[in-house]
Design a protein around this motif. Structure first.
Motif, PDB file in Angstrom:
ATOM      1  N   VAL A 177       0.876  -1.169   0.000  1.00 11.17           N
ATOM      2  CA  VAL A 177       0.000   0.000   0.000  1.00 11.17           C
ATOM      3  C   VAL A 177       0.911   1.216   0.000  1.00 11.17           C
ATOM      4  O   VAL A 177       1.659   1.452   0.948  1.00 11.17           O
ATOM      5  N   SER A 178       0.878   1.985  -1.078  1.00 16.15           N
ATOM      6  CA  SER A 178       1.834   3.074  -1.263  1.00 16.15           C
ATOM      7  C   SER A 178       1.515   4.265  -0.360  1.00 16.15           C
ATOM      8  O   SER A 178       0.402   4.403   0.169  1.00 16.15           O
ATOM      9  N   THR A 179       2.499   5.149  -0.211  1.00 16.47           N
ATOM     10  CA  THR A 179       2.304   6.350   0.605  1.00 16.47           C
ATOM     11  C   THR A 179       1.209   7.259   0.069  1.00 16.47           C
ATOM     12  O   THR A 179       0.378   7.752   0.854  1.00 16.47           O
ATOM     13  N   PRO A 180       1.153   7.537  -1.262  1.00 16.26           N
ATOM     14  CA  PRO A 180       0.032   8.358  -1.762  1.00 16.26           C
ATOM     15  C   PRO A 180      -1.326   7.768  -1.440  1.00 16.26           C
ATOM     16  O   PRO A 180      -2.312   8.506  -1.330  1.00 16.26           O
ATOM     17  N   GLU A 181      -1.401   6.443  -1.294  1.00 14.72           N
ATOM     18  CA  GLU A 181      -2.668   5.814  -0.942  1.00 14.72           C
ATOM     19  C   GLU A 181      -2.997   5.996   0.542  1.00 14.72           C
ATOM     20  O   GLU A 181      -4.172   6.006   0.931  1.00 14.72           O
ATOM     21  N   GLN A 182      -1.974   6.141   1.397  1.00 15.79           N
ATOM     22  CA  GLN A 182      -2.214   6.212   2.829  1.00 15.79           C
ATOM     23  C   GLN A 182      -2.453   7.640   3.334  1.00 15.79           C
ATOM     24  O   GLN A 182      -3.235   7.843   4.277  1.00 15.79           O
ATOM     25  N   VAL A 183      -1.826   8.629   2.717  1.00 15.21           N
ATOM     26  CA  VAL A 183      -1.932  10.005   3.210  1.00 15.21           C
ATOM     27  C   VAL A 183      -3.380  10.509   3.236  1.00 15.21           C
ATOM     28  O   VAL A 183      -3.833  11.069   4.253  1.00 15.21           O
ATOM     29  N   PRO A 184      -4.156  10.340   2.164  1.00 17.34           N
ATOM     30  CA  PRO A 184      -5.543  10.840   2.224  1.00 17.34           C
ATOM     31  C   PRO A 184      -6.373  10.165   3.309  1.00 17.34           C
ATOM     32  O   PRO A 184      -7.313  10.776   3.831  1.00 17.34           O
ATOM     33  N   LEU A 185      -6.032   8.918   3.642  1.00 20.12           N
ATOM     34  CA  LEU A 185      -6.808   8.205   4.647  1.00 20.12           C
ATOM     35  C   LEU A 185      -6.714   8.889   6.003  1.00 20.12           C
ATOM     36  O   LEU A 185      -7.691   8.950   6.758  1.00 20.12           O
ATOM     37  N   PHE A 186      -5.547   9.419   6.335  1.00 17.92           N
ATOM     38  CA  PHE A 186      -5.379  10.106   7.616  1.00 17.92           C
ATOM     39  C   PHE A 186      -6.255  11.356   7.684  1.00 17.92           C
ATOM     40  O   PHE A 186      -6.938  11.608   8.692  1.00 17.92           O
ATOM     41  N   VAL A 187      -6.261  12.144   6.605  1.00 19.82           N
ATOM     42  CA  VAL A 187      -7.069  13.367   6.581  1.00 19.82           C
ATOM     43  C   VAL A 187      -8.555  13.031   6.693  1.00 19.82           C
ATOM     44  O   VAL A 187      -9.303  13.664   7.450  1.00 19.82           O
ATOM     45  N   LEU A 188      -8.978  12.027   5.941  1.00 20.36           N
ATOM     46  CA  LEU A 188     -10.386  11.634   5.980  1.00 20.36           C
ATOM     47  C   LEU A 188     -10.768  11.063   7.347  1.00 20.36           C
ATOM     48  O   LEU A 188     -11.908  11.235   7.802  1.00 20.36           O
ATOM     49  N   ALA A 189      -9.825  10.394   8.000  1.00 16.33           N
ATOM     50  CA  ALA A 189     -10.103   9.858   9.336  1.00 16.33           C
ATOM     51  C   ALA A 189     -10.366  10.983  10.323  1.00 16.33           C
ATOM     52  O   ALA A 189     -11.226  10.861  11.210  1.00 16.33           O
ATOM     53  N   VAL A 190      -9.651  12.081  10.183  1.00 17.07           N
ATOM     54  CA  VAL A 190      -9.906  13.235  11.048  1.00 17.07           C
ATOM     55  C   VAL A 190     -11.321  13.747  10.832  1.00 17.07           C
ATOM     56  O   VAL A 190     -12.055  14.057  11.794  1.00 17.07           O
ATOM     57  N   GLY A 191     -11.725  13.842   9.558  1.00 22.07           N
ATOM     58  CA  GLY A 191     -13.094  14.264   9.270  1.00 22.07           C
ATOM     59  C   GLY A 191     -14.119  13.290   9.808  1.00 22.07           C
ATOM     60  O   GLY A 191     -15.151  13.703  10.357  1.00 22.07           O
ATOM     61  N   ALA A 192     -13.846  11.980   9.667  1.00 24.02           N
ATOM     62  CA  ALA A 192     -14.773  10.970  10.172  1.00 24.02           C
ATOM     63  C   ALA A 192     -14.936  11.056  11.682  1.00 24.02           C
ATOM     64  O   ALA A 192     -15.994  10.732  12.235  1.00 24.02           O
ATOM     65  N   ALA A 193     -13.900  11.501  12.359  1.00 25.34           N
ATOM     66  CA  ALA A 193     -13.965  11.607  13.819  1.00 25.34           C
ATOM     67  C   ALA A 193     -14.621  12.894  14.285  1.00 25.34           C
ATOM     68  O   ALA A 193     -15.368  12.896  15.278  1.00 25.34           O
ATOM     69  N   LEU A 194     -14.407  14.008  13.594  1.00 29.52           N
ATOM     70  CA  LEU A 194     -14.758  15.317  14.140  1.00 29.52           C
ATOM     71  C   LEU A 194     -15.972  15.980  13.506  1.00 29.52           C
ATOM     72  O   LEU A 194     -16.532  16.913  14.103  1.00 29.52           O
ATOM     73  N   LEU A 195     -16.390  15.570  12.339  1.00 29.37           N
ATOM     74  CA  LEU A 195     -17.459  16.299  11.656  1.00 29.37           C
ATOM     75  C   LEU A 195     -18.815  16.155  12.341  1.00 29.37           C
ATOM     76  O   LEU A 195     -19.769  16.854  11.984  1.00 29.37           O
ATOM     77  N   GLY A 196     -18.912  15.276  13.304  1.00 26.63           N
ATOM     78  CA  GLY A 196     -20.152  15.200  14.075  1.00 26.63           C
ATOM     79  C   GLY A 196     -20.445  16.476  14.832  1.00 26.63           C
ATOM     80  O   GLY A 196     -21.588  16.723  15.250  1.00 26.63           O
ATOM     81  N   ALA A 197     -19.442  17.318  15.016  1.00 32.57           N
ATOM     82  CA  ALA A 197     -19.654  18.604  15.701  1.00 32.57           C
ATOM     83  C   ALA A 197     -20.663  19.475  14.980  1.00 32.57           C
ATOM     84  O   ALA A 197     -21.264  20.372  15.591  1.00 32.57           O
ATOM     85  N   LEU A 198     -20.872  19.218  13.675  1.00 30.76           N
ATOM     86  CA  LEU A 198     -21.861  19.992  12.933  1.00 30.76           C
ATOM     87  C   LEU A 198     -23.267  19.792  13.484  1.00 30.76           C
ATOM     88  O   LEU A 198     -24.138  20.659  13.305  1.00 30.76           O
ATOM     89  N   ALA A 199     -23.512  18.646  14.119  1.00 28.07           N
ATOM     90  CA  ALA A 199     -24.842  18.353  14.648  1.00 28.07           C
ATOM     91  C   ALA A 199     -24.932  18.591  16.152  1.00 28.07           C
ATOM     92  O   ALA A 199     -25.946  18.255  16.768  1.00 28.07           O
ATOM     93  N   LEU A 200     -23.879  19.128  16.764  1.00 22.16           N
ATOM     94  CA  LEU A 200     -23.855  19.383  18.206  1.00 22.16           C
ATOM     95  C   LEU A 200     -23.704  20.879  18.460  1.00 22.16           C
ATOM     96  O   LEU A 200     -23.165  21.608  17.622  1.00 22.16           O
ATOM     97  N   PRO A 201     -24.171  21.363  19.621  1.00 22.32           N
ATOM     98  CA  PRO A 201     -23.994  22.782  19.947  1.00 22.32           C
ATOM     99  C   PRO A 201     -22.510  23.125  20.011  1.00 22.32           C
ATOM    100  O   PRO A 201     -21.706  22.282  20.406  1.00 22.32           O
ATOM    101  N   PRO A 202     -22.111  24.338  19.597  1.00 22.19           N
ATOM    102  CA  PRO A 202     -22.984  25.429  19.128  1.00 22.19           C
ATOM    103  C   PRO A 202     -23.243  25.436  17.627  1.00 22.19           C
ATOM    104  O   PRO A 202     -24.086  26.174  17.143  1.00 22.19           O
ATOM    105  N   LEU A 203     -22.497  24.583  16.873  1.00 20.75           N
ATOM    106  CA  LEU A 203     -22.620  24.618  15.417  1.00 20.75           C
ATOM    107  C   LEU A 203     -24.010  24.209  14.960  1.00 20.75           C
ATOM    108  O   LEU A 203     -24.511  24.723  13.947  1.00 20.75           O
ATOM    109  N   SER A 204     -24.648  23.297  15.668  1.00 25.30           N
ATOM    110  CA  SER A 204     -25.973  22.848  15.253  1.00 25.30           C
ATOM    111  C   SER A 204     -26.976  23.999  15.266  1.00 25.30           C
ATOM    112  O   SER A 204     -27.843  24.096  14.379  1.00 25.30           O
ATOM    113  N   GLY A 205     -26.867  24.873  16.261  1.00 25.34           N
ATOM    114  CA  GLY A 205     -27.765  26.025  16.308  1.00 25.34           C
ATOM    115  C   GLY A 205     -27.543  26.970  15.148  1.00 25.34           C
ATOM    116  O   GLY A 205     -28.507  27.508  14.572  1.00 25.34           O
ATOM    117  N   ILE A 206     -26.282  27.158  14.775  1.00 23.03           N
ATOM    118  CA  ILE A 206     -25.971  28.046  13.646  1.00 23.03           C
ATOM    119  C   ILE A 206     -26.533  27.470  12.349  1.00 23.03           C
ATOM    120  O   ILE A 206     -27.151  28.177  11.549  1.00 23.03           O
TER     121      ILE A 206
END
Length: 636
Positions: A430-459
């Motif tokens: 599994v090459s490095t170009p294949e692994q780098v995007p996975l790390f960035v997407l993993a951050v999004g998979a972990a944190l984007l739930g904040a959009l549905a929680l206060p205070p962002l959900s109210g906005i």
């Protein structure tokens, strides 16, 4: 035109133009860096547009403009589409090893169409982007065009979604007939029944693109395309745009009274049934495809109950989760040459970076707290509970199934494998170009739930509409159910029934209801053409020579003989005419000439030149006149 408006147009035109150049010129050496630079710049433009909120509009036809606008919903969605495209192209730089220019060019055009769809503010702009997105998806699914199965899968996807797309044209006609114009925001103002027709047309088109029932089966075949294509198509582009469109026209759905509930029930039933299909799959990409349909069911449910902000948050978080899982599946497919679960056991141990990233995405997909889809899914379910307890109950079942098929992925990739089976075409790396995007997407998979929680959900709720904050009770119940189900999946052996492997028999049903009758009708028309039309023409063609011979015979025996008789009679007629001329006409002329000569002689007799004779002639004439006048008086 302002700088913000130029940036809006550039965000769409730049990837489309560069993509077209790459496809047409096949620039091999610089295709990857050009594509990555273009995708990166497009992402920057998308972020800038999300902040500036520009809008442009150009006259298209009478009563309809070609309009683009970045409102609150588009401001959340457009950066997601651009960023996922960029990360997928980074992955593809190490995963796609042939036809770089054509692949990256088509992907850029595909993303441009998705960006135009997300920013479309009128039906002409939406139709243009919608059609381009569908056509490009066909080219990408069938990218390896020498493989007839892959091309056939692309054709199935194109025809299925294209059939549903006709609903958009029906909606456009209804909007004009109802006097609402063709701006998406004005559709609820359509008069009479036309608003209902427009809602029905858009609903069908969106369900087809989102793979909702009964159109779901086309996504199964779409898995035959390259893994980066699956990652973009199922996360941020075409399938996601079906759910996005329903969020966009939620006011229209609500205005009809019936479209909202119908949309909600289709979404939640799809989430349950396709969740069961995902659980029963033996192939990782097939499971991910079915789960995409199921998760988009939550977005469709959100549009039906009016939870626009919650649906948008779920759409964005799901894009990050599903892009990551599809890219991980593509990396393992390249390394091992297989997608079957039985041969993927322990892959997370062998490639830990990919394994950890896939684990984060799997837990998020399951709805495990505090990861992204836990909060976004519950935002939709909270609004659903306010709308209908029955919808909410079915939604909980769909959430439990999400945890079940996510647990199946999780425990499979970490379970120790007793054997390794590597395909001869596999790379084993599994090459490095294949692994780098996975790390960035993993951050999004972990944190984007904040959009549905206060205070962002109210906005988001204030900007897009919705049903307020997420219920704490719902969050606790959902997190508990997800955790229990995931733990149970470690010990349970999931059944793999034929109806699940066959995607509920939807494709077979479509063949029985649509394909086979259409082919039967085509064969019947072909038979009629061959046996009736062609034979009639052949018989008519056979009559023509007979008619020609008869005409020739008439010509020889009738017309020619008549002409010969007439030709023989012509000398006799000529001699008769000459005799009439000599003995009749000439003699008559001579008699008349003799009479004229005699009259001339008589007229010369009184012309003597003597005055007394002229006077006598005048007296005679006068006397004759007096006599005639006297007779007239006597008679009168």
């Amino acid at each position: 035109m302002t700088g913000a408006q130029i940036a809006l147009l550039a965000m769409i035109v730049l990837p489309a133009a560069v993509g077209a150049v790459l496809v047409l010129t096949r620039t091999r050496r610089f295709a990857i860096p050009i594509a990555l630079m273009t995708a990166g710049l497009t992402t920057v433009l998308a972020l800038g547009n999300a902040l500036a909120r520009p809008a442009v509009s150009y006259p298209f036809v009478a009563g309809a403009d070609f309009a683009l606008e970045i409102d609150a919903l588009a401001a959340l969605t457009v950066p997601m589409v651009a960023a996922v495209t960029f990360l997928v192209l980074v992955f593809a730089a190490g995963n796609i090893r042939q036809s770089h220019a054509r692949f990256h060019g088509l992907m850029l055009i595909f993303s441009a169409a998705a960006l135009a769809t997300a920013s479309a503010a009128s039906l002409p702009a939406l139709l243009f982007a919608w059609e381009l997105m569908g056509a490009t998806s066909y080219a990408l699914i069938g990218f390896w065009w020498r493989d007839s199965d892959r091309v056939s899968a692309g054709l199935t996807a194109f025809i299925t979604t294209r059939t549903a797309d006709l609903g958009l044209y029906v909606a456009a006609g209804a909007a004009l007939a109802g006097g609402a114009g063709m701006a998406l925001a004005d559709l609820p103002a359509a008069q009479g029944p036309w608003g209902h027709v427009a809602a029905a047309g858009i609903l069908v088109a969106a369900l087809g693109k989102a793979g909702q029932l009964p159109f779901s089966f086309w996504l199964s075949g779409a898995m035959k395309g390259p893994s980066p294509v699956s990652a973009l198509l199922h996360s941020a582009a075409m399938v996601a745009m079906g759910g996005y469109l329903l969020l966009r026209v939620e006011p229209l759905l609500a205005s009809t009274g019936w479209a909202g509930p119908v949309t909600a029930w289709i979404g939640v039933i799809t989430a349950v049934l396709m969740g069961a299909v995902a659980l029963g799959q033996r192939d990782l990409k097939q499971l991910l495809a079915a789960s995409t349909v199921a998760q988009l069911g939550f977005v469709v449910l959100a549009a039906g109950v009016g939870a626009v902000s919650g649906g948008a948050a779920h759409l964005v978080a799901h894009a990050s989760v599903k892009a990551l899982l599809f890219l991980a599946a593509g990396a393992w497919l390249t390394a091992l040459g297989t997608e079957e679960f039985v041969k993927l056991r322990g892959v997370a141990r062998r490639w830990p970076v990919t394994g950890v990233a896939a684990t984060v995405a799997s837990l998020a997909l399951a709805g495990v707290a505090p990861l992204s889809l836990w909060a976004t899914k519950d935002a939709v379910l909270t609004a659903t509970l306010e709308s209908s307890p029955w919808l909410y109950a079915v939604g909980l079942v769909a959430g439990a199934l999400s945890a079940a098929y996510s647990g199946k992925i999780l425990w499979t990739i970490w379970r120790r494998s007793a054997r390794e089976s590597v395909d001869s075409n596999a790379t084993g790396t599994v090459s490095t170009p294949e692994q780098v995007p996975l790390f960035v997407l993993a951050v999004g998979a972990a944190l984007l739930g904040a959009l549905a929680l206060p205070p962002l959900s109210g906005i988001l709720t204030a900007a897009m509409g919705g049903h307020g904050e997420v219920s704490v009770t719902e969050l606790i119940i959902s997190a508990g159910v997800a955790a229990v189900v995931v733990l149970l999946m470690r010990r349970l052996r999931t059944p793999e029934p034929g109806w699940a492997l066959g995607w509920l028999g939807l494709e077979a049903t479509a063949h029985a209801i649509v394909v086979r009758p259409s082919l039967a009708l085509a064969h019947a028309l072909a038979w009629f053409d061959d046996q009736v039309v062609d034979r009639s023409l052949n018989a008519l063609a056979g009559v023509v020579p007979v008619f020609a011979r008869s005409a020739a015979r008439v010509d020889d025996e009738g017309i020619d003989r008549g002409v010969e008789v007439i030709a023989g009679a012509m000398p006799v007629i000529a001699r008769g005419m000459a005799r009439v001329d000599d003995e009749g006409i000439d003699r008559g002329v001579e008699v008349i000439a003799g009479w004229v000569r005699r009259l001339g002689h008589l007229a010369r007799v009184p012309q003597t030149g003597a005055v007394h004779q002229y006077l006598l002639q005048a007296v005679v004439v006068l006397a004759v006149g007096v006599v005639i006048w006297s007779i007239y008086l006597v008679i009168g």
